[in-house]
Design an enzyme around this catalytic site. Structure first.
Site, short mmCIF file in Angstrom:
data_model
loop_
_atom_site.label_atom_id
_atom_site.label_comp_id
_atom_site.label_asym_id
_atom_site.label_seq_id
_atom_site.Cartn_x
_atom_site.Cartn_y
_atom_site.Cartn_z
N GLY A 21 -46.13 -3.66 35.19
CA GLY A 21 -46.46 -4.04 33.83
C GLY A 21 -47.20 -3.02 33.01
N SER A 22 -47.76 -1.98 33.65
CA SER A 22 -48.53 -0.99 32.90
C SER A 22 -48.52 0.33 33.66
CB SER A 22 -49.98 -1.46 32.70
OG SER A 22 -50.65 -1.59 33.95
N LEU A 71 -50.87 -9.74 44.43
CA LEU A 71 -50.29 -9.23 45.66
C LEU A 71 -51.19 -9.44 46.87
CD1 LEU A 71 -48.71 -5.88 44.41
CD2 LEU A 71 -47.63 -8.11 44.65
N TYR A 162 -59.51 3.78 49.25
CA TYR A 162 -58.21 4.03 48.61
C TYR A 162 -57.45 5.15 49.31
CZ TYR A 162 -54.99 5.46 44.82
OH TYR A 162 -53.89 5.81 44.07
#
Length: 255
Positions: A21-22, A71, A162
């Protein structure tokens, strides 16, 4: 922005994109829609995703399907994949793009933060692949594209959870490629460098930081989300039919 290359086999293909979406995901959603693919994209953010869906529906003949999904909720993820398949048929292209690259200090990471980070950046890539694998096996073909990052390759100090997840994605990619290859399913990874999404500009980009980064690239231009579209279209198409278990680094030559 439509990509100049046209891949005939992507026209009408059922494509599923996470985090579509972005940012990079929005560019990918438009890139596949412009190829004539039947695109479904998952995202947690409703407002920008609905705006993207409506804009692309006006601009192209094929309107993408937006499905809101967190998710981290694997049951909801599986239900979203089933909804996409009910609308478009079994996906033969999956782009695992979704990610969350918040900066965090090693000393301040808690168990809860670590688990939540992995639940966004690594775990869904496996379970989305698992959810589409049976349809790809029945079709006898498929392409799974997992987004990793060059951040762990350059020893980035400010996001260890991350970077751990992004390194894990390469191992996941190679393992899935070995498992799914006998059914004609290819699995590859894309490792972007520093892409100038709106989120990056708002949170972390300064004139000095981007100038220093671009100065280390061979191609001395800022990378844009649209620069990720071409590599993904290539990996999704039959043009790369014997390419699997690989990591494509797209960083302007920084490395």
């Amino acid at each position: 922005m439509p990509h100049p290359a046209r891949y005939a086999d992507l026209e009408g293909a059922a494509v599923l994109i996470t985090g579509g979406g972005s940012g990079i995901g929005a560019a990918l959603t438009e890139g596949f829609v412009a190829q004539g693919a039947r695109v479904a994209f998952l995202d947690i953010a409703e407002e920008p995703s609905e705006a993207l869906r409506d804009r692309l529906g006006r601009a192209y003949s094929s309107r993408p399907l937006f499905i809101r999904c967190d998710l981290r909720d694997i049951d909801a993820l599986k239900a979203a994949v089933a909804k996409a398949e009910a609308a478009h048929g079994a996906a033969t292209v999956l782009v695992n793009n979704a990610g969350w690259d918040d900066r965090h200090d090693m000393a301040e990471v808690t168990v809860e933060y670590w688990d939540n980070n992995q639940a966004i950046n690594l775990r869904p890539q496996f379970f989305t692949a698992q959810a589409v694998a049976s349809g790809m096996r029945a079709a006898g073909r498929g392409s799974i594209i997992n987004f990793t990052s060059t951040s762990f390759m350059i020893n980035h100090p400010d996001l260890p959870a991350y970077t751990a997840a992004k390194a894990g994605i390469i191992g996941l990619t190679k393992g899935l490629a070995g498992k799914l290859g006998p059914w004609g399913i290819r699995v590859n990874a894309v490792a972007p460098g520093w892409v100038m999404t709106e989120r990056q500009r708002q949170l972390w980009v300064t004139e000095e930081s981007i100038a220093a980064h671009v100065a280390r690239q061979c191609i001395r231009e800022e990378m844009q989300p649209e620069d990720m579209v071409g590599p993904c279209l290539f990996l999704a198409s039959d043009a790369s039919r014997m390419l699997t278990a690989q990591t494509m680094i797209v960083d302007g030559g920084f490395l």
